[in-house]
Design a protein around this motif. Structure first.
Motif, PDB file in Angstrom:
ATOM      1  N   ALA A  36     -10.755 -10.013   2.897  1.00 43.60           N
ATOM      2  CA  ALA A  36      -9.453  -9.527   1.624  1.00 43.60           C
ATOM      3  C   ALA A  36      -8.733 -10.357   2.066  1.00 43.60           C
ATOM      4  CB  ALA A  36      -9.718  -8.477   0.950  1.00 43.60           C
ATOM      5  N   LEU A  37      -8.399 -11.418   0.682  1.00 38.52           N
ATOM      6  CA  LEU A  37      -7.343 -11.792   1.868  1.00 38.52           C
ATOM      7  C   LEU A  37      -6.177 -11.103   0.544  1.00 38.52           C
ATOM      8  CD1 LEU A  37      -5.657 -14.096   3.244  1.00 38.52           C
ATOM      9  CD2 LEU A  37      -6.330 -15.830   1.551  1.00 38.52           C
ATOM     10  N   LEU A  38      -5.148 -10.273   0.974  1.00 40.21           N
ATOM     11  CA  LEU A  38      -3.865  -9.475   0.220  1.00 40.21           C
ATOM     12  C   LEU A  38      -2.723  -9.446   0.361  1.00 40.21           C
ATOM     13  CD1 LEU A  38      -3.982  -7.021  -1.677  1.00 40.21           C
ATOM     14  CD2 LEU A  38      -3.507  -5.842   0.750  1.00 40.21           C
ATOM     15  N   GLY A  39      -2.287 -10.205  -1.276  1.00 39.49           N
ATOM     16  CA  GLY A  39      -0.917 -10.298  -1.054  1.00 39.49           C
ATOM     17  C   GLY A  39      -0.028 -10.661  -2.216  1.00 39.49           C
ATOM     18  N   LEU A 197     -12.053 -12.883  -0.484  1.00 35.79           N
ATOM     19  CA  LEU A 197     -11.846 -12.377  -1.350  1.00 35.79           C
ATOM     20  C   LEU A 197     -10.409 -12.574  -1.470  1.00 35.79           C
ATOM     21  CD1 LEU A 197     -13.037 -10.573  -4.196  1.00 35.79           C
ATOM     22  CD2 LEU A 197     -13.403  -8.390  -2.603  1.00 35.79           C
ATOM     23  N   ILE A 198     -10.176 -12.847  -2.886  1.00 34.43           N
ATOM     24  CA  ILE A 198      -8.222 -13.338  -2.969  1.00 34.43           C
ATOM     25  C   ILE A 198      -8.210 -12.543  -3.686  1.00 34.43           C
ATOM     26  CG2 ILE A 198      -6.292 -14.213  -3.596  1.00 34.43           C
ATOM     27  CD1 ILE A 198      -7.570 -16.845  -2.678  1.00 34.43           C
ATOM     28  N   THR A 199      -7.494 -11.191  -3.229  1.00 31.63           N
ATOM     29  CA  THR A 199      -7.162  -9.602  -4.443  1.00 31.63           C
ATOM     30  C   THR A 199      -6.351  -9.266  -4.156  1.00 31.63           C
ATOM     31  OG1 THR A 199      -8.790  -8.023  -5.549  1.00 31.63           O
ATOM     32  CG2 THR A 199      -8.310  -8.237  -3.584  1.00 31.63           C
ATOM     33  N   HIS A 200      -5.851  -8.231  -5.598  1.00 27.30           N
ATOM     34  CA  HIS A 200      -4.891  -7.152  -5.372  1.00 27.30           C
ATOM     35  C   HIS A 200      -4.961  -5.990  -5.479  1.00 27.30           C
ATOM     36  CE1 HIS A 200      -2.918 -10.645  -8.398  1.00 27.30           C
ATOM     37  NE2 HIS A 200      -3.148  -9.762  -8.265  1.00 27.30           N
ATOM     38  N   LYS A 201      -6.281  -6.255  -6.092  1.00 24.27           N
ATOM     39  CA  LYS A 201      -6.428  -4.381  -6.157  1.00 24.27           C
ATOM     40  C   LYS A 201      -7.078  -4.101  -5.427  1.00 24.27           C
ATOM     41  CE  LYS A 201      -7.878  -5.604 -11.124  1.00 24.27           C
ATOM     42  NZ  LYS A 201      -8.858  -6.160 -12.377  1.00 24.27           N
ATOM     43  N   LEU A 202      -6.320  -3.185  -5.135  1.00 33.83           N
ATOM     44  CA  LEU A 202      -7.255  -2.053  -3.277  1.00 33.83           C
ATOM     45  C   LEU A 202      -8.311  -1.387  -3.526  1.00 33.83           C
ATOM     46  CD1 LEU A 202      -3.584  -0.845  -3.190  1.00 33.83           C
ATOM     47  CD2 LEU A 202      -4.537  -2.905  -1.807  1.00 33.83           C
ATOM     48  N   ASP A 203      -8.791  -1.226  -4.820  1.00 33.08           N
ATOM     49  CA  ASP A 203      -9.803  -0.119  -4.901  1.00 33.08           C
ATOM     50  C   ASP A 203     -10.697  -1.417  -4.465  1.00 33.08           C
ATOM     51  OD1 ASP A 203      -8.141   1.937  -5.542  1.00 33.08           O
ATOM     52  OD2 ASP A 203      -8.971   2.158  -7.772  1.00 33.08           O
ATOM     53  N   GLU A 204     -11.148  -2.319  -5.751  1.00 34.29           N
ATOM     54  CA  GLU A 204     -11.396  -3.468  -5.202  1.00 34.29           C
ATOM     55  C   GLU A 204     -12.147  -3.518  -3.539  1.00 34.29           C
ATOM     56  OE1 GLU A 204     -11.116  -6.726  -7.341  1.00 34.29           O
ATOM     57  OE2 GLU A 204     -10.816  -5.215  -9.452  1.00 34.29           O
ATOM     58  N   ILE A 205     -11.055  -3.667  -2.876  1.00 34.96           N
ATOM     59  CA  ILE A 205     -11.345  -3.974  -1.145  1.00 34.96           C
ATOM     60  C   ILE A 205     -12.120  -2.916  -0.525  1.00 34.96           C
ATOM     61  CG2 ILE A 205      -9.505  -4.299   0.351  1.00 34.96           C
ATOM     62  CD1 ILE A 205      -7.539  -6.023  -1.556  1.00 34.96           C
ATOM     63  N   ARG A 206     -11.650  -1.612  -1.203  1.00 37.97           N
ATOM     64  CA  ARG A 206     -12.316  -0.696  -0.992  1.00 37.97           C
ATOM     65  C   ARG A 206     -13.732  -0.498  -0.846  1.00 37.97           C
ATOM     66  NH1 ARG A 206      -9.000   1.784   2.889  1.00 37.97           N
ATOM     67  NH2 ARG A 206      -6.915   2.334   1.857  1.00 37.97           N
ATOM     68  N   ALA A 207     -13.985  -0.900  -2.187  1.00 44.89           N
ATOM     69  CA  ALA A 207     -15.153  -1.173  -2.726  1.00 44.89           C
ATOM     70  C   ALA A 207     -16.737  -1.988  -1.748  1.00 44.89           C
ATOM     71  CB  ALA A 207     -15.770  -0.871  -3.437  1.00 44.89           C
ATOM     72  N   VAL A 208     -15.639  -3.154  -1.233  1.00 44.59           N
ATOM     73  CA  VAL A 208     -16.480  -4.599  -0.927  1.00 44.59           C
ATOM     74  C   VAL A 208     -16.060  -5.278   0.613  1.00 44.59           C
ATOM     75  CG1 VAL A 208     -17.792  -5.155  -2.055  1.00 44.59           C
ATOM     76  CG2 VAL A 208     -15.822  -5.800  -2.278  1.00 44.59           C
ATOM     77  N   ALA A 209     -14.433  -4.973   1.160  1.00 45.94           N
ATOM     78  CA  ALA A 209     -14.477  -5.188   2.319  1.00 45.94           C
ATOM     79  C   ALA A 209     -14.292  -4.112   3.773  1.00 45.94           C
ATOM     80  CB  ALA A 209     -13.072  -5.796   1.999  1.00 45.94           C
ATOM     81  N   ASP A 210     -14.319  -5.979   4.299  1.00 47.53           N
ATOM     82  CA  ASP A 210     -14.750  -5.414   5.878  1.00 47.53           C
ATOM     83  C   ASP A 210     -12.950  -5.337   6.910  1.00 47.53           C
ATOM     84  OD1 ASP A 210     -17.644  -4.746   6.069  1.00 47.53           O
ATOM     85  OD2 ASP A 210     -17.754  -6.992   5.906  1.00 47.53           O
ATOM     86  N   ARG A 211     -12.494  -6.615   6.788  1.00 38.75           N
ATOM     87  CA  ARG A 211     -11.156  -6.640   7.073  1.00 38.75           C
ATOM     88  C   ARG A 211     -10.248  -7.260   6.190  1.00 38.75           C
ATOM     89  NH1 ARG A 211     -10.997 -10.374  11.394  1.00 38.75           N
ATOM     90  NH2 ARG A 211     -12.084 -11.852  10.953  1.00 38.75           N
ATOM     91  N   ILE A 212      -9.116  -7.215   6.112  1.00 41.61           N
ATOM     92  CA  ILE A 212      -8.220  -7.244   5.159  1.00 41.61           C
ATOM     93  C   ILE A 212      -7.060  -8.164   6.154  1.00 41.61           C
ATOM     94  CG2 ILE A 212      -6.598  -6.627   3.720  1.00 41.61           C
ATOM     95  CD1 ILE A 212      -7.956  -4.322   2.914  1.00 41.61           C
ATOM     96  N   THR A 213      -7.025  -9.603   5.497  1.00 46.20           N
ATOM     97  CA  THR A 213      -5.210 -10.219   5.853  1.00 46.20           C
ATOM     98  C   THR A 213      -4.463  -9.825   4.898  1.00 46.20           C
ATOM     99  OG1 THR A 213      -6.170 -11.480   7.681  1.00 46.20           O
ATOM    100  CG2 THR A 213      -4.982 -12.352   6.637  1.00 46.20           C
ATOM    101  N   VAL A 214      -3.322  -9.695   5.229  1.00 41.45           N
ATOM    102  CA  VAL A 214      -2.155  -9.392   3.974  1.00 41.45           C
ATOM    103  C   VAL A 214      -1.358 -11.061   5.215  1.00 41.45           C
ATOM    104  CG1 VAL A 214      -0.319  -8.188   3.687  1.00 41.45           C
ATOM    105  CG2 VAL A 214      -2.573  -6.772   4.587  1.00 41.45           C
ATOM    106  N   ILE A 215      -1.032 -11.072   3.159  1.00 43.50           N
ATOM    107  CA  ILE A 215      -0.130 -12.732   3.299  1.00 43.50           C
ATOM    108  C   ILE A 215       1.170 -11.395   2.523  1.00 43.50           C
ATOM    109  CG2 ILE A 215       0.395 -15.017   1.825  1.00 43.50           C
ATOM    110  CD1 ILE A 215      -1.738 -15.527   3.777  1.00 43.50           C
TER     111      ILE A 215
END
Length: 507
Positions: A36-39, A197-215
């Motif tokens: 997940a790419l979070l920002g 996966l570019i998103t900023h919905k934290l629940d969706e990241i919790r549901a599917v992501a393995d790692r997260i990079t925050v920008i």
């Protein structure tokens, strides 16, 4: 495997003139992971992915694909390397079929003619393998947004992509479609694909992501394993301060009726009734939320209220005055603000500057024009003031609105409409595609408008949002109001029952 990274972006920088969109960003994607790419809005996520997918070239830095340094200077080069991107705003041709859209640009031919039969067989095979049910002969204009997204995914798979980039894939989906998409992402990874996966919905990241990079503001802050951080910590990494997920608000003090809808009936584009005898009232000093599954008449209701669609019968009163079937400008001039659900079609003129867009409702009045002549100094100064107040981020007020990120486009529209100080504010999907920091800000502004005595009508598919900002909640089902509840005494389960046409009193 010595190097399990399928993508390595090293010190990638992208400048537009003096504006630095990406500043020495590092990103690694492992084979078979969802990263997940979070920002925040405008943090530079889409710019970075546009570099990876060949739509932009980096000013500096390196991109390695499967261990090899590559110069990705076009989308076709990216496709040859197995990289495909599913964009936030779909790139589909309405007048073409599903099959024609999927094969566009990589058509199979038999002699001089298109081999649609073979293409269709391949599409059906792909859709069955990945759980992407589509009807190959349907026209894009006739299928739902969720199905259009499946077509976009199939487009990338048809071209042989094994590295897929999803840009805000759930921004326009209903809750049920979001769950389906999460299953599709898991299926893709099971079949050996790697996903950003570019998103900023934290629940969706919790549901599917393995790692997260925050920008944050164009810089990569940190890459973390999903289990290491709470939602609160991720939100703080993303916006650089602590964020409240629930906006505090005092009780409403409703006053006179501002909007009164009586037995309204509206037909949709194909002639069937979408709004079927709907009545509701909104008072000054309250926020009324409309919850419902997409396609139950919300779009037609809002278009009828704002003059974008004719009503068939029934009446709409604004402060006691009949405004049924009046022209959009006549309605807005009677102190109605409108934030539309489709910001590209009804909210902005994308080729025009941010400043011109912020003046769309008031350019013909003083002080923005005098004796019929526009005063661009005043138009631009007003836009700068609003961009600062509403934290609209971009390279200034003179860039085209199309250059802003989706969330900043939304903030620009909300700034324009709230600034006009309307008696009635109609807001459809207010925080679609916005990050947690921006959502918190918009919710505060809606509550502030209420506290200043405005009547606020909010339509949203986000149940958390409806529960958070509303004073009263009306649930719409099949073009009618199915029930009325208050946020204090209801929950998502009850709303869900009403949204599918059930009755909560029969529990």
């Amino acid at each position: 495997m010595a190097n399990e990274n399928v993508i390595e972006m090293i010190n990638v920088t992208k400048r537009f003139g003096n504006f630095v969109a990406n500043d020495k960003i590092n990103l690694e994607l492992r084979k078979g992971e969802i990263h997940a790419l979070l920002g925040e809005n405008g943090a530079g996520k889409s710019t970075l992915m546009n570099i990876l997918s060949g739509l932009l070239e980096p000013t500096e830095g390196e991109v390695h694909v499967k261990g090899k340094l590559e110069k990705i200077d076009s989308p076709s080069k990216a496709a040859n390397l197995g990289i495909g991107m599913v964009h936030q705003h779909f790139m589909l041709v309405d007048a073409f079929t599903v099959t024609e859209n999927i094969i566009l640009g990589s058509e199979t031919t038999k002699g001089l003619s298109l081999d649609l039969k073979t293409a269709k067989e391949k599409i059906i095979e792909l859709s069955e393998k990945y759980g992407l049910a589509v009807e190959p002969d349907s026209y894009i204009r006739d299928i739902s947004v969720g199905q259009q997204q499946r077509v976009e995914i199939l487009k990338t798979l048809y071209r042989g992509a094994d590295i897929l980039i999803f840009d805000e894939p759930t921004a326009v989906l209903t809750p049920a479609e979001i769950l389906e998409l999460m299953d599709i992402l898991r299926n893709l990874v099971k079949e050996g694909k790697s996903i950003i996966l570019i998103t900023h919905k934290l629940d969706e990241i919790r549901a599917v992501a393995d790692r997260i990079t925050v920008i944050r503001r164009g810089k990569s802050i940190e890459t973390v394993e999903l289990g290491d951080k709470s939602n609160k910590e991720l939100a703080e990494m993303m916006v650089g301060r602590s964020v409240s997920f629930i906006t505090p608000k005092g009780p409403a003090t409703p006053k006179e009726i501002v909007l009164d809808i009586q037995d309204l009936k509206v037909k949709e584009a194909r002639g069937a009734f979408a709004v079927k005898g709907l009545s509701l009232q909104v008072h000054a000093g309250e926020i009324v939320g409309i919850a419902g599954i997409d396609g139950n008449g919300q779009t037609e209701l809002i278009k009828a209220l704002t003059g974008l669609m004719k009503t068939d019968s029934g009446k709409i009163f604004l402060k006691g005055k009949n405004i049924t079937n009046q022209r959009p400008r006549k309605i807005t001039e009677q102190s109605v603000g409108h934030v539309p659900e489709d910001r590209h079609r009804y909210g902005l003129v994308l080729q025009m500057t941010v400043a011109e867009n912020m003046a769309l409702q008031t350019y013909y009045k003083e002080p923005l024009s005098k004796y019929g002549f526009l005063d661009y100094n005043k138009i631009n100064a007003k836009a700068r003031e609003l961009m600062e107040e509403f934290d609209v981020r971009g390279a200034g007020e003179l860039i085209p609105a199309a250059s802003l990120s989706g969330g900043n486009q939304q903030k620009a529209i909300i700034a324009r409409e709230i600034d006009r100080d309307p008696d009635l504010l109609i807001v459809s999907q207010p925080t679609r595609g916005l990050d947690v920091g921006a959502i918190e800000y918009i919710h505060k502004r809606l509550i502030q408008a209420r506290d200043e005595g405005k009547a606020v009508l909010v339509v949203s598919f986000e149940l958390d949002e409806i529960l958070n900002v509303s004073d009263r909640i009306l649930v719409i089902h099949d073009g009618k109001i199915q029930g009325e509840v208050t946020p204090e005494t209801t929950n998502k389960q009850e709303l869900g029952i009403l949204m599918v046409g059930g009755n909560i009193n029969e529990q």
